[in-house]
Write an enzyme that holds these catalytic residues in place. Structure first.
Site, PDB file in Angstrom:
ATOM      1  N   VAL A  58       0.945  -1.442   0.154  1.00  0.00           N
ATOM      2  CA  VAL A  58       0.051   0.025  -0.092  1.00  0.00           C
ATOM      3  C   VAL A  58       0.909   1.297  -0.096  1.00  0.00           C
ATOM      4  CG1 VAL A  58      -2.019  -0.994   1.011  1.00  0.00           C
ATOM      5  CG2 VAL A  58      -0.132   0.097   2.574  1.00  0.00           C
ATOM      6  N   ASN A  59       0.382   2.557  -0.262  1.00  0.00           N
ATOM      7  CA  ASN A  59       0.676   3.675  -0.237  1.00  0.00           C
ATOM      8  C   ASN A  59       1.262   4.028   0.972  1.00  0.00           C
ATOM      9  OD1 ASN A  59       1.648   5.885  -1.902  1.00  0.00           O
ATOM     10  ND2 ASN A  59      -0.219   6.895  -1.994  1.00  0.00           N
ATOM     11  N   PHE A 132      13.358  -2.703  -4.638  1.00  0.00           N
ATOM     12  CA  PHE A 132      14.403  -1.771  -5.358  1.00  0.00           C
ATOM     13  C   PHE A 132      14.393  -1.407  -6.519  1.00  0.00           C
ATOM     14  CE2 PHE A 132      16.489  -3.565  -1.579  1.00  0.00           C
ATOM     15  CZ  PHE A 132      17.020  -2.690  -0.878  1.00  0.00           C
ATOM     16  N   ASN A 195      17.903   4.789  -1.179  1.00  0.00           N
ATOM     17  CA  ASN A 195      17.242   5.678  -1.861  1.00  0.00           C
ATOM     18  C   ASN A 195      18.118   7.056  -1.558  1.00  0.00           C
ATOM     19  OD1 ASN A 195      15.703   4.408  -3.558  1.00  0.00           O
ATOM     20  ND2 ASN A 195      13.762   4.604  -2.301  1.00  0.00           N
ATOM     21  N   CYS A 247       9.820   8.204  -4.683  1.00  0.00           N
ATOM     22  CA  CYS A 247      10.646   7.736  -3.553  1.00  0.00           C
ATOM     23  C   CYS A 247      11.586   8.401  -2.748  1.00  0.00           C
ATOM     24  CB  CYS A 247      11.209   6.570  -4.143  1.00  0.00           C
ATOM     25  SG  CYS A 247      10.123   4.704  -4.119  1.00  0.00           S
ATOM     26  N   ARG A 406      18.233  17.996 -19.374  1.00  0.00           N
ATOM     27  CA  ARG A 406      18.433  16.307 -19.287  1.00  0.00           C
ATOM     28  C   ARG A 406      19.920  16.188 -19.728  1.00  0.00           C
ATOM     29  NH1 ARG A 406      16.005  13.487 -15.049  1.00  0.00           N
ATOM     30  NH2 ARG A 406      13.833  14.444 -15.005  1.00  0.00           N
TER      31      ARG A 406
HETATM   32  C1  UDX Z   1      13.969   4.716  -7.299  1.00  0.00           C
HETATM   33  C2  UDX Z   1      15.152   3.784  -7.013  1.00  0.00           C
HETATM   34  O1  UDX Z   1      16.209   3.769  -8.118  1.00  0.00           O
HETATM   35  C3  UDX Z   1      14.678   2.441  -6.849  1.00  0.00           C
HETATM   36  O2  UDX Z   1      15.632   1.431  -6.492  1.00  0.00           O
HETATM   37  C4  UDX Z   1      13.507   2.406  -5.708  1.00  0.00           C
HETATM   38  O3  UDX Z   1      12.765   1.126  -5.539  1.00  0.00           O
HETATM   39  C5  UDX Z   1      12.516   3.305  -5.806  1.00  0.00           C
HETATM   40  O4  UDX Z   1      13.232   4.637  -6.417  1.00  0.00           O
HETATM   41  P1  UDX Z   1      12.776   5.616  -9.367  1.00  0.00           P
HETATM   42  O5  UDX Z   1      11.953   6.642  -8.673  1.00  0.00           O
HETATM   43  O6  UDX Z   1      11.670   4.614 -10.315  1.00  0.00           O
HETATM   44  O7  UDX Z   1      13.620   4.333  -8.460  1.00  0.00           O
HETATM   45  O8  UDX Z   1      13.602   6.011 -10.286  1.00  0.00           O
HETATM   46  P2  UDX Z   1      15.253   6.390 -10.390  1.00  0.00           P
HETATM   47  O9  UDX Z   1      15.670   5.698 -11.859  1.00  0.00           O
HETATM   48  O10 UDX Z   1      15.815   6.097  -9.309  1.00  0.00           O
HETATM   49  O11 UDX Z   1      15.140   7.878 -10.810  1.00  0.00           O
HETATM   50  C6  UDX Z   1      14.815   8.782  -9.662  1.00  0.00           C
HETATM   51  C7  UDX Z   1      15.006  10.445 -10.249  1.00  0.00           C
HETATM   52  O12 UDX Z   1      16.407  10.705 -10.402  1.00  0.00           O
HETATM   53  C8  UDX Z   1      14.431  10.535 -11.717  1.00  0.00           C
HETATM   54  O13 UDX Z   1      13.806  11.780 -11.557  1.00  0.00           O
HETATM   55  C9  UDX Z   1      15.608  10.626 -12.690  1.00  0.00           C
HETATM   56  O14 UDX Z   1      15.243  11.337 -13.720  1.00  0.00           O
HETATM   57  C10 UDX Z   1      16.773  11.094 -11.739  1.00  0.00           C
HETATM   58  N1  UDX Z   1      18.091  10.737 -11.995  1.00  0.00           N
HETATM   59  C11 UDX Z   1      18.575   9.542 -12.094  1.00  0.00           C
HETATM   60  C12 UDX Z   1      19.071  11.760 -12.209  1.00  0.00           C
HETATM   61  O15 UDX Z   1      18.707  13.163 -12.232  1.00  0.00           O
HETATM   62  N2  UDX Z   1      20.364  11.471 -12.656  1.00  0.00           N
HETATM   63  C13 UDX Z   1      20.866  10.451 -12.680  1.00  0.00           C
HETATM   64  O16 UDX Z   1      21.979  10.037 -13.084  1.00  0.00           O
HETATM   65  C14 UDX Z   1      19.878   9.234 -12.241  1.00  0.00           C
END
Ligand code: UDX
Length: 438
Positions: A58-59, A132, A195, A247, A406
């Site tokens: 759940v959230n 993860f 995280n 997250c 980006r």
């Molecule tokens: C994250 C964790 O990676 C994952 O292990 C956990 O289970 C959930 O949270 P997520 O939020 O889906 O996953 O995306 P992630 O790929 O981690 O990217 C998070 C943010 O960081 C994005 O906005 C992405 O664009 C940004 N990011 C990522 C960067 O700005 N630079 C990077 O080098 C990598």
């Protein structure tokens, strides 16, 4: 495997041809298994009664009111799920925490389960199995994870047996050496820490991106060079307009709050500064847009490409695009938005009615870009790289600006076409330098 949710609409969507979330590879998995060994239902009671093992997913959003508001995790949904499990269970169950929860939640949940189960002799084993996977790569992350972490009461036999049962489930496709077991609290804390440290890497490189712009260094070259150090590694070093997603911010705030509760203010402040740097990066981006465009963007059409928090997802939670759009609207801009996966309704929910007076959502990039003064790249969607940027230049007002949040476009090519290009952490275009001084 039966997936249950109280929300009928959501379950109907899972049972339809249009799944409620976009995730590469998910359609195929669901279509192959649905009706065979995968079922979606709103009948929580029957599913709970029948299950030997229950994953609670759940959230757990950040609390909006009351003690710890804006920082602590809101466990309302977790608690009500636990109460339902207790009320309806008539046999022993393994309860697996999948949601990211603050350390020591398992203990609290166990109390709720034990005190609320009317059936005699029912035993609950609580495990923590933090998730993860990342969005956009969820299926790959699930099929070939770096590691699976299972926390349990490994200090006693029952706990060890429960852990072993879940290890056996994963061992069907994950090599055993990648399945780690730990005590409950270590597993819970590992998720928050992972995280927080990933987000910290991004904030660190984003901090350096600001310095690069002042000094003429190129942040991509710096990332590449430091990533070659095997102690640092190459991943998560892409400078960006800021991290988003459901997250990172939530988990850091939660971690910091836990530290505060233990009187560790310095530790809390250390983690808060990771979020602070992320906010700074978004603000800095907006300031750059405004100063480059002669200190005013009032009534200028600014094409925003991408709204999702990263590519290959339609998720917009905590996306940096929200703050950047709000910042530009405050300066009077008219935003022309295009994202291949985010529907207008979602943008409306994120931005609010007032902001939507300044945002038009387009279903194709051509209309968003026509007559624009500037383009801002908010999400690293691959399709943006394939556009005919020469054609785009022709239909835009001049000087035509590109602000690449980006660093995904070919900046030299864009400059050659005639664009004024701002790329995060790259040497500043002479045109922008003079604007800076203005
Ligand atoms: C994250 C964790 O990676 C994952 O292990 C956990 O289970 C959930 O949270 P997520 O939020 O889906 O996953 O995306 P992630 O790929 O981690 O990217 C998070 C943010 O960081 C994005 O906005 C992405 O664009 C940004 N990011 C990522 C960067 O700005 N630079 C990077 O080098 C990598």
């Amino acid at each position: 495997m039966t997936v249950v949710d109280l929300n009928q609409q959501r379950i109907d969507a899972w049972n339809s041809d249009n799944l409620p979330i976009y995730e590469p590879g998910l359609d195929e998995v669901v279509k192959a298994c649905r009706g065979k060994n995968l079922f979606f239902s709103t009948d929580c009671e029957a599913a709970i009664r029948a299950a030997q093992c229950i994953f609670v997913s759940v959230n757990t959003p950040t609390k909006k009111t009351g003690l710890g508001k804006g920082k602590a995790a809101d466990l309302t949904y977790w608690e009500s799920a636990a109460r339902n499990i207790a009320a309806w269970s008539t046999s022993d169950k393994i309860i697996v925490e999948k949601s990211t929860v603050p350390v020591r939640t398992a203990e609290a949940i166990e109390k709720v389960l034990l005190r609320n189960c009317p059936a005699p002799g029912v035993h609950f084993d609580i495990l923590s199995n933090p998730e993860f996977l990342a969005e956009g790569t969820a299926i790959d992350d699930l099929t070939t994870p770096d590691r699976v972490l299972i926390g349990g009461k490994i200090e006693n036999d029952r706990g060890t047996a429960a852990c072993a049962a879940l290890v056996d489930v994963y061992a069907n496709w994950v090599p055993r050496e990648r399945i780690l077991t730990a005590n409950l609290w270590s597993a819970e804390l590992s998720k928050l820490t992972a995280n927080a440290m990933l987000a910290q890497r991004i904030s660190s490189i984003n901090a350096i991106s600001a310095l690069c712009e002042c000094t003429g260094a190129d942040v991509s070259q710096v990332s590449f060079a430091i990533g070659k150090d095997s102690r640092i590694g190459p991943k998560f070093l892409n400078a960006s307009v800021g991290f988003g997603g459901s997250c990172f911010q939530k988990d850091i705030l939660n971690l910091a709050y836990i530290c505060e509760c233990h009187g560790l203010q310095e530790v809390a402040d250390y983690w808060y500064s990771v979020v602070g740097m992320n906010d700074y990066q978004k603000t800095r981006f907006v300031r750059r847009v405004v100063s480059a465009m002669f200190n005013t963007i009032r009534n200028k059409k600014i094409a925003m490409l991408g709204f999702a928090f990263k590519k290959d997802t339609g998720d917009t939670r905590e996306t940096p695009a929200i703050d950047v759009a709000a910042g530009m609207i405050e300066d009077g801009a008219k935003i022309a938005l295009y994202d291949p996966q985010v529907p207008e309704e979602q943008v409306r929910m994120d931005m609010g009615e007032e902001a939507m007076k300044s945002i038009t959502c387009y279903k194709n990039p051509t209309d968003a870009l026509k007559d624009a003064h500037a383009v801002t790249i908010m999400t690293e969607w691959d399709e943006f790289k394939t556009y005919d940027w020469k054609e785009i230049y022709e239909v835009m007002h001049k000087p035509a600006f590109v602000f690449d949040g980006r660093n995904i476009l070919d900046h030299a090519h864009l400059s050659e076409i005639g664009f004024i290009v701002y790329a995060l952490g790259k040497p500043i275009d002479p045109f922008l330098k003079s604007a800076e001084g203005a």
